[in-house]
Design an enzyme around this catalytic site. Structure first.
Site, PDB file in Angstrom:
ATOM      1  N   TRP A  16     -29.751  -1.339  30.048  1.00  0.00           N
ATOM      2  CA  TRP A  16     -30.716  -0.152  29.768  1.00  0.00           C
ATOM      3  C   TRP A  16     -30.634  -0.170  28.213  1.00  0.00           C
ATOM      4  O   TRP A  16     -29.431   0.343  27.783  1.00  0.00           O
ATOM      5  CB  TRP A  16     -30.706   1.051  30.317  1.00  0.00           C
ATOM      6  CG  TRP A  16     -31.641   2.046  30.409  1.00  0.00           C
ATOM      7  CD1 TRP A  16     -31.860   2.859  29.290  1.00  0.00           C
ATOM      8  CD2 TRP A  16     -32.539   2.508  31.589  1.00  0.00           C
ATOM      9  NE1 TRP A  16     -33.216   3.678  29.723  1.00  0.00           N
ATOM     10  CE2 TRP A  16     -33.603   3.399  30.819  1.00  0.00           C
ATOM     11  CE3 TRP A  16     -32.440   1.913  32.864  1.00  0.00           C
ATOM     12  CZ2 TRP A  16     -34.190   3.882  31.960  1.00  0.00           C
ATOM     13  CZ3 TRP A  16     -33.678   2.665  33.594  1.00  0.00           C
ATOM     14  CH2 TRP A  16     -34.421   3.451  33.399  1.00  0.00           C
ATOM     15  N   GLU A  27     -23.705   3.381  35.702  1.00  0.00           N
ATOM     16  CA  GLU A  27     -22.922   2.472  36.478  1.00  0.00           C
ATOM     17  C   GLU A  27     -21.680   1.780  35.527  1.00  0.00           C
ATOM     18  O   GLU A  27     -21.058   1.151  36.076  1.00  0.00           O
ATOM     19  CB  GLU A  27     -23.809   1.340  36.783  1.00  0.00           C
ATOM     20  CG  GLU A  27     -24.901   1.418  38.071  1.00  0.00           C
ATOM     21  CD  GLU A  27     -26.127   2.130  37.624  1.00  0.00           C
ATOM     22  OE1 GLU A  27     -26.694   1.989  36.677  1.00  0.00           O
ATOM     23  OE2 GLU A  27     -26.592   2.950  38.447  1.00  0.00           O
ATOM     24  N   VAL A  52     -27.788   6.259  25.879  1.00  0.00           N
ATOM     25  CA  VAL A  52     -28.584   7.234  26.800  1.00  0.00           C
ATOM     26  C   VAL A  52     -29.331   7.981  25.679  1.00  0.00           C
ATOM     27  O   VAL A  52     -28.909   8.725  24.909  1.00  0.00           O
ATOM     28  CB  VAL A  52     -28.125   8.056  27.494  1.00  0.00           C
ATOM     29  CG1 VAL A  52     -28.796   8.669  28.589  1.00  0.00           C
ATOM     30  CG2 VAL A  52     -26.862   7.357  28.258  1.00  0.00           C
ATOM     31  N   ILE A  53     -30.758   7.801  25.540  1.00  0.00           N
ATOM     32  CA  ILE A  53     -31.703   8.393  24.663  1.00  0.00           C
ATOM     33  C   ILE A  53     -32.209   9.598  25.040  1.00  0.00           C
ATOM     34  O   ILE A  53     -32.712   9.618  26.370  1.00  0.00           O
ATOM     35  CB  ILE A  53     -32.938   7.497  24.074  1.00  0.00           C
ATOM     36  CG1 ILE A  53     -32.120   6.186  23.424  1.00  0.00           C
ATOM     37  CG2 ILE A  53     -33.709   8.083  23.072  1.00  0.00           C
ATOM     38  CD1 ILE A  53     -33.253   5.262  22.835  1.00  0.00           C
ATOM     39  N   GLU A  56     -37.330  13.986  28.018  1.00  0.00           N
ATOM     40  CA  GLU A  56     -37.967  15.232  28.431  1.00  0.00           C
ATOM     41  C   GLU A  56     -37.431  15.671  29.564  1.00  0.00           C
ATOM     42  O   GLU A  56     -37.627  16.754  30.211  1.00  0.00           O
ATOM     43  CB  GLU A  56     -39.305  15.307  28.069  1.00  0.00           C
ATOM     44  CG  GLU A  56     -39.979  14.980  26.698  1.00  0.00           C
ATOM     45  CD  GLU A  56     -41.503  15.116  26.667  1.00  0.00           C
ATOM     46  OE1 GLU A  56     -41.997  14.990  27.715  1.00  0.00           O
ATOM     47  OE2 GLU A  56     -41.997  15.049  25.363  1.00  0.00           O
ATOM     48  N   HIS A  81     -32.629  13.879  33.189  1.00  0.00           N
ATOM     49  CA  HIS A  81     -31.501  12.691  33.356  1.00  0.00           C
ATOM     50  C   HIS A  81     -30.788  12.433  32.399  1.00  0.00           C
ATOM     51  O   HIS A  81     -29.410  11.870  32.349  1.00  0.00           O
ATOM     52  CB  HIS A  81     -32.559  11.303  33.389  1.00  0.00           C
ATOM     53  CG  HIS A  81     -32.959  11.252  34.962  1.00  0.00           C
ATOM     54  ND1 HIS A  81     -34.155  11.930  35.333  1.00  0.00           N
ATOM     55  CD2 HIS A  81     -32.501  10.575  35.800  1.00  0.00           C
ATOM     56  CE1 HIS A  81     -34.278  11.690  36.527  1.00  0.00           C
ATOM     57  NE2 HIS A  81     -33.379  10.795  36.824  1.00  0.00           N
ATOM     58  N   PHE A 120     -15.173   5.137  25.483  1.00  0.00           N
ATOM     59  CA  PHE A 120     -16.204   5.704  25.603  1.00  0.00           C
ATOM     60  C   PHE A 120     -17.156   5.167  24.285  1.00  0.00           C
ATOM     61  O   PHE A 120     -16.925   5.968  23.283  1.00  0.00           O
ATOM     62  CB  PHE A 120     -16.100   7.166  25.698  1.00  0.00           C
ATOM     63  CG  PHE A 120     -17.347   7.971  25.958  1.00  0.00           C
ATOM     64  CD1 PHE A 120     -18.044   7.946  27.275  1.00  0.00           C
ATOM     65  CD2 PHE A 120     -18.260   8.534  24.953  1.00  0.00           C
ATOM     66  CE1 PHE A 120     -19.366   8.668  27.405  1.00  0.00           C
ATOM     67  CE2 PHE A 120     -19.317   9.201  25.278  1.00  0.00           C
ATOM     68  CZ  PHE A 120     -19.807   9.196  26.610  1.00  0.00           C
ATOM     69  N   ARG A 155     -26.984   3.599  14.397  1.00  0.00           N
ATOM     70  CA  ARG A 155     -25.478   3.237  14.958  1.00  0.00           C
ATOM     71  C   ARG A 155     -25.398   2.132  15.687  1.00  0.00           C
ATOM     72  O   ARG A 155     -24.135   1.844  16.285  1.00  0.00           O
ATOM     73  CB  ARG A 155     -25.262   4.428  15.837  1.00  0.00           C
ATOM     74  CG  ARG A 155     -25.366   5.762  15.165  1.00  0.00           C
ATOM     75  CD  ARG A 155     -25.568   7.005  16.019  1.00  0.00           C
ATOM     76  NE  ARG A 155     -25.502   8.058  15.189  1.00  0.00           N
ATOM     77  CZ  ARG A 155     -26.514   8.831  14.470  1.00  0.00           C
ATOM     78  NH1 ARG A 155     -27.505   8.107  14.341  1.00  0.00           N
ATOM     79  NH2 ARG A 155     -26.300   9.883  13.622  1.00  0.00           N
TER      80      ARG A 155
HETATM   81  N1  RBF Z   1     -29.653   4.593  31.774  1.00  0.00           N
HETATM   82  C1  RBF Z   1     -29.006   4.300  30.432  1.00  0.00           C
HETATM   83  O1  RBF Z   1     -28.112   3.524  30.164  1.00  0.00           O
HETATM   84  N2  RBF Z   1     -29.831   4.995  29.266  1.00  0.00           N
HETATM   85  C2  RBF Z   1     -30.835   5.609  29.444  1.00  0.00           C
HETATM   86  O2  RBF Z   1     -31.422   6.255  28.503  1.00  0.00           O
HETATM   87  C3  RBF Z   1     -31.343   5.929  30.840  1.00  0.00           C
HETATM   88  N3  RBF Z   1     -32.592   6.749  31.128  1.00  0.00           N
HETATM   89  C4  RBF Z   1     -32.710   6.858  32.405  1.00  0.00           C
HETATM   90  C5  RBF Z   1     -33.654   7.821  32.490  1.00  0.00           C
HETATM   91  C6  RBF Z   1     -34.204   8.000  34.028  1.00  0.00           C
HETATM   92  C7  RBF Z   1     -35.150   9.016  34.199  1.00  0.00           C
HETATM   93  C8  RBF Z   1     -33.642   7.180  34.880  1.00  0.00           C
HETATM   94  C9  RBF Z   1     -34.019   7.392  36.626  1.00  0.00           C
HETATM   95  C10 RBF Z   1     -32.697   6.307  34.763  1.00  0.00           C
HETATM   96  C11 RBF Z   1     -32.104   6.074  33.478  1.00  0.00           C
HETATM   97  N4  RBF Z   1     -31.204   5.070  33.162  1.00  0.00           N
HETATM   98  C12 RBF Z   1     -30.668   5.033  31.774  1.00  0.00           C
HETATM   99  C13 RBF Z   1     -30.413   4.384  34.312  1.00  0.00           C
HETATM  100  C14 RBF Z   1     -29.348   4.982  34.836  1.00  0.00           C
HETATM  101  O3  RBF Z   1     -27.942   4.867  33.896  1.00  0.00           O
HETATM  102  C15 RBF Z   1     -29.002   4.110  36.088  1.00  0.00           C
HETATM  103  O4  RBF Z   1     -28.766   3.037  35.951  1.00  0.00           O
HETATM  104  C16 RBF Z   1     -29.873   4.590  37.100  1.00  0.00           C
HETATM  105  O5  RBF Z   1     -30.354   6.031  37.352  1.00  0.00           O
HETATM  106  C17 RBF Z   1     -29.383   3.957  38.565  1.00  0.00           C
HETATM  107  O6  RBF Z   1     -28.365   4.512  39.088  1.00  0.00           O
END
Ligand code: RBF
Length: 162
Positions: free
Chosen positions: A31, A67, A90-91, A94, A97, A122, A136
């Site tokens: 992601w 994960e 992870v950004i 709104e 999550h 981490f 970063r």
């Molecule tokens: N995973 C990330 O690594 N970074 C994110 O910014 C991120 N944003 C998410 C936003 C939403 C609404 C959802 C449902 C998942 C997001 N995920 C993100 C994925 C999350 O880490 C994971 O792979 C899924 O939720 C499946 O377990």
């Protein structure tokens, strides 16, 4: 790409221990791949530049940061690595999550450190926006993948110092 030595405020003047005999796992989240790929490359190159042999670096991808914990757990259980570097981004959005994912992965990685008695690093960015992430991941604030790799090396060396 940032220089390791120019961007680690906590390592100025402190030598990075020799790492040629150690092995490392890198688990990275797909992601936000533009960011996490840069973190992964930074961590990989930093391990190599500190003497780690390429065959002693195991790299595994997971779909998202949530994960990372299980990916790291499998590396701890199924391989002989000395430390694991977890990389994600992870950004803030709104939705809530952001909080759920960040809290889960932070707690998950904390638990792994103690459960497996090994360094699980981490390296998850939690920026407010894409630009902060870019800054970063090889931008003006260095590459946090580099820093995660140095942290892993330091922790393995610390463990071996007792
Ligand atoms: N995973 C990330 O690594 N970074 C994110 O910014 C991120 N944003 C998410 C936003 C939403 C609404 C959802 C449902 C998942 C997001 N995920 C993100 C994925 C999350 O880490 C994971 O792979 C899924 O939720 C499946 O377990």
């Amino acid at each position: 790409m940032s220089s390791v030595n120019n961007n680690l405020s906590w390592s100025k003047g402190a030598a990075v221990p020799k790492a040629s005999e150690y092995s490392f796992g890198i688990v990275w989240a797909e992601w936000n791949e533009e960011i996490t790929g840069a973190l992964r490359e930074g961590a990989y190159k930093t391990l190599l530049s500190n003497g780690v042999k390429p065959e002693n670096i195991l790299i595994k991808a997971v779909p998202g940061s949530f994960e990372l914990t299980l990916g790291a757990q499998w590396l701890a259980e199924k391989t002989e690595v000395d430390a694991i570097i977890c990389l994600g981004c992870v950004i803030q959005g709104e939705t809530r999550h952001f909080d759920f994912i960040c809290n889960a992965v932070a707690q998950g990685i904390t638990d792994l450190n103690r459960e497996y008695n090994m360094p699980v690093i981490f390296g998850v960015l939690t920026p407010e926006n894409q630009q902060q992430a870019i800054d970063r991941a090889g931008g003006k604030h260095g590459n946090k993948g580099d820093e995660a790799a140095i942290t892993a090396i330091k922790m393995v060396a610390l463990e071996h110092s007792f």
